[in-house]
Design a protein around this motif. Structure first.
Motif, mmCIF file in Angstrom:
data_model
loop_
_atom_site.group_PDB
_atom_site.id
_atom_site.type_symbol
_atom_site.label_atom_id
_atom_site.label_comp_id
_atom_site.label_asym_id
_atom_site.label_seq_id
_atom_site.Cartn_x
_atom_site.Cartn_y
_atom_site.Cartn_z
ATOM 1 N N PRO A 1 0.837 -1.198 0.000
ATOM 2 C CA PRO A 1 0.000 0.000 0.000
ATOM 3 C C PRO A 1 0.876 1.254 0.000
ATOM 4 C CG PRO A 1 -0.739 -1.552 1.671
ATOM 5 C CD PRO A 1 0.587 -2.053 1.174
ATOM 6 N N VAL A 2 0.536 2.200 -0.847
ATOM 7 C CA VAL A 2 1.277 3.471 -0.904
ATOM 8 C C VAL A 2 0.266 4.609 -1.030
ATOM 9 C CG1 VAL A 2 3.413 2.606 -1.939
ATOM 10 C CG2 VAL A 2 1.511 3.281 -3.411
ATOM 11 N N ASP A 3 0.729 5.779 -0.685
ATOM 12 C CA ASP A 3 -0.113 6.947 -0.901
ATOM 13 C C ASP A 3 0.742 8.072 -1.461
ATOM 14 O OD1 ASP A 3 -2.149 8.700 -0.974
ATOM 15 O OD2 ASP A 3 -2.801 8.449 1.100
ATOM 16 N N CYS A 4 1.637 8.610 -0.622
ATOM 17 C CA CYS A 4 2.391 9.796 -1.048
ATOM 18 C C CYS A 4 3.650 9.466 -1.862
ATOM 19 C CB CYS A 4 2.794 10.588 0.183
ATOM 20 S SG CYS A 4 4.034 9.735 1.190
ATOM 21 N N ARG A 5 4.292 8.338 -1.555
ATOM 22 C CA ARG A 5 5.583 7.952 -2.144
ATOM 23 C C ARG A 5 6.713 8.927 -1.800
ATOM 24 N NH1 ARG A 5 5.618 4.064 -5.774
ATOM 25 N NH2 ARG A 5 3.638 3.275 -6.503
ATOM 26 N N SER A 6 6.530 9.737 -0.815
ATOM 27 C CA SER A 6 7.555 10.725 -0.471
ATOM 28 C C SER A 6 7.875 10.742 1.031
ATOM 29 C CB SER A 6 7.091 12.116 -0.918
ATOM 30 O OG SER A 6 5.888 12.455 -0.242
ATOM 31 N N GLY A 7 7.474 9.706 1.746
ATOM 32 C CA GLY A 7 7.780 9.643 3.174
ATOM 33 C C GLY A 7 6.835 10.467 4.032
ATOM 34 N N SER A 8 5.718 10.904 3.460
ATOM 35 C CA SER A 8 4.825 11.795 4.207
ATOM 36 C C SER A 8 3.689 11.092 4.930
ATOM 37 C CB SER A 8 4.203 12.834 3.262
ATOM 38 O OG SER A 8 5.205 13.602 2.674
ATOM 39 N N CYS A 9 3.241 9.939 4.416
ATOM 40 C CA CYS A 9 1.978 9.379 4.928
ATOM 41 C C CYS A 9 2.155 8.187 5.860
ATOM 42 C CB CYS A 9 1.087 8.982 3.751
ATOM 43 S SG CYS A 9 1.719 7.599 2.792
ATOM 44 N N GLY A 10 3.219 7.411 5.722
ATOM 45 C CA GLY A 10 3.442 6.240 6.583
ATOM 46 C C GLY A 10 2.726 4.992 6.127
ATOM 47 N N THR A 11 2.097 5.039 4.960
ATOM 48 C CA THR A 11 1.313 3.890 4.486
ATOM 49 C C THR A 11 2.188 2.686 4.137
ATOM 50 O OG1 THR A 11 -0.224 5.482 3.520
ATOM 51 C CG2 THR A 11 -0.455 3.209 2.801
ATOM 52 N N CYS A 12 3.401 2.941 3.652
ATOM 53 C CA CYS A 12 4.199 1.890 3.022
ATOM 54 C C CYS A 12 5.171 1.190 3.972
ATOM 55 C CB CYS A 12 4.997 2.488 1.862
ATOM 56 S SG CYS A 12 6.260 3.659 2.424
ATOM 57 N N TRP A 13 4.939 1.253 5.277
ATOM 58 C CA TRP A 13 5.928 0.652 6.191
ATOM 59 C C TRP A 13 5.966 -0.866 6.018
ATOM 60 C CZ3 TRP A 13 4.981 -0.924 11.799
ATOM 61 C CH2 TRP A 13 3.646 -1.267 12.024
ATOM 62 N N ALA B 1 8.953 1.682 2.639
ATOM 63 C CA ALA B 1 9.330 1.050 1.373
ATOM 64 C C ALA B 1 9.521 2.063 0.248
ATOM 65 C CB ALA B 1 8.283 0.010 0.976
ATOM 66 N N CYS B 2 8.937 3.252 0.382
ATOM 67 C CA CYS B 2 9.124 4.254 -0.681
ATOM 68 C C CYS B 2 10.452 4.986 -0.524
ATOM 69 C CB CYS B 2 7.966 5.241 -0.715
ATOM 70 S SG CYS B 2 7.903 6.390 0.683
ATOM 71 N N GLN B 3 11.129 4.760 0.593
ATOM 72 C CA GLN B 3 12.415 5.423 0.839
ATOM 73 C C GLN B 3 13.591 4.444 0.804
ATOM 74 O OE1 GLN B 3 12.433 9.000 1.398
ATOM 75 N NE2 GLN B 3 10.427 8.492 0.559
HETATM 76 S S1 FES Z 1 4.000 5.990 0.494
HETATM 77 FE FE1 FES Z 1 3.773 7.577 1.961
HETATM 78 S S2 FES Z 1 5.456 7.241 3.311
HETATM 79 FE FE2 FES Z 1 5.779 5.831 1.707
#
Ligand code: FES
Length: 291
Positions: free
Chosen positions: A204-216, A260-262
């Protein structure tokens, strides 16, 4: 308790146990309470997915090799009298008849599940499928069989996100963020995890920039193949609350939980995708550290 259990656990499951405890912290249970006020709290902590352990009590630890002994450990724990937490864990592990190097961790997970969810799960009929040897080859690269090679398939590094499924992986290219590799996997993961968008892969992803925390994600194998965590990712993890005292050293360059996006991979890794995400770092710090 977590440190003592990990020291006595086979290295195959040592990191996986820590990841389980990071995924199901008592704090989240305390924050959400008994469910009466869930919608308001869910909104406040921006919780998404399956964050109630009782809904997954028998399956939340399927990524551990010791999962195969779950039903034995549960039965042994159910017969333990009230008392010291660690003694109950130790006795249940011994009486289960399972190897202690796996049973102790499973008993600790069972005890924590009991404390968070109450005793009803102890009487469930669930018996794990006789699978599990997959974890002995964690973070392995894809090596096609002779038949597959004849059909033109070639080997590659990969991210294994479901070790129980032989198709539970996607290829990864050196220096690629994990979610970038995941996005190329177009299977319908949104059918099984409502947090996933169609065509965006299994994470699961949302922002892809480390902003949302979805991709842990939890890193159960191949951590050495990831780039060290950078200050930005570290800070964001603290903000979300995923970074906790369950880690031996919270300053370590390669923690067991990553965004995971970072996180960039330079080889194969095995990951666990937690079934929920949220933002509760400030509350966590206030409660656990008193600041
Ligand atoms: S997709 Fe938002 S922190 Fe990784």
């Amino acid at each position: 308790v977590v440190n003592a259990v990990c020291e006595a656990t086979n290295k195959i499951d040592r990191d996986a146990v820590r990841i389980w405890f990071a995924t199901w912290p008592v704090l989240v249970r305390e924050l959400l309470g008994d469910g009466a006020d869930t919608p308001r709290l869910q909104q406040f902590f921006q919780m998404n997915g399956s964050f109630r352990l009782e809904q997954l009590a028998d399956r939340s630890h399927r990524f551990l090799y010791g999962h195969r002994y779950w039903h034995l450990v549960k039965k042994a724990l159910a017969s333990q009298a009230e008392g010291d937490r660690y003694l109950r864990i130790e006795k249940a592990a011994k009486e289960s008849g399972a190897p202690m190097e796996y049973a102790l961790a499973m008993a600790a997970i069972a005890q924590m599940t009991l404390e968070q969810c109450g005793p009803s799960f102890l009487s469930s009929e669930y018996v794990p499928e006789p699978k599990g040897d997959f974890v002995l080859d964690r973070a392995s690269a894809y090596r096609p069989s002779l038949m597959e090679r004849l059909k033109g398939k070639s080997g590659c590094d990969r991210v294994i996100f479901d070790e129980r499924d032989q198709d539970g992986w996607f290829p990864i290219v050196a220096t690629q963020e994990i979610t970038t590799g995941a996005e190329l996997d177009k299977r319908p993961f949104h059918d099984t995890d409502a947090r996933c968008y169609e065509g965006m892969g299994p994470i699961p992803v949302d922002c892809r920039s480390g902003s949302c925390g979805t991709c842990w994600v939890g890193i159960v194998g191949g951590n050495e193949n990831l780039d060290p965590v950078e200050e930005f990712e570290r800070k964001r993890m603290e903000y979300f609350g995923y970074w906790d005292s369950g880690f031996v050293d919270s300053n370590c360059p390669r923690p067991l939980i990553r965004l995971a996006c970072q996180a960039r991979a330079n080889g194969s890794v095995s990951i666990v995708i937690p079934p929920w995400n949220g933002v509760f770092g400030r509350t966590r710090r206030e409660k656990e550290l008193g600041n």
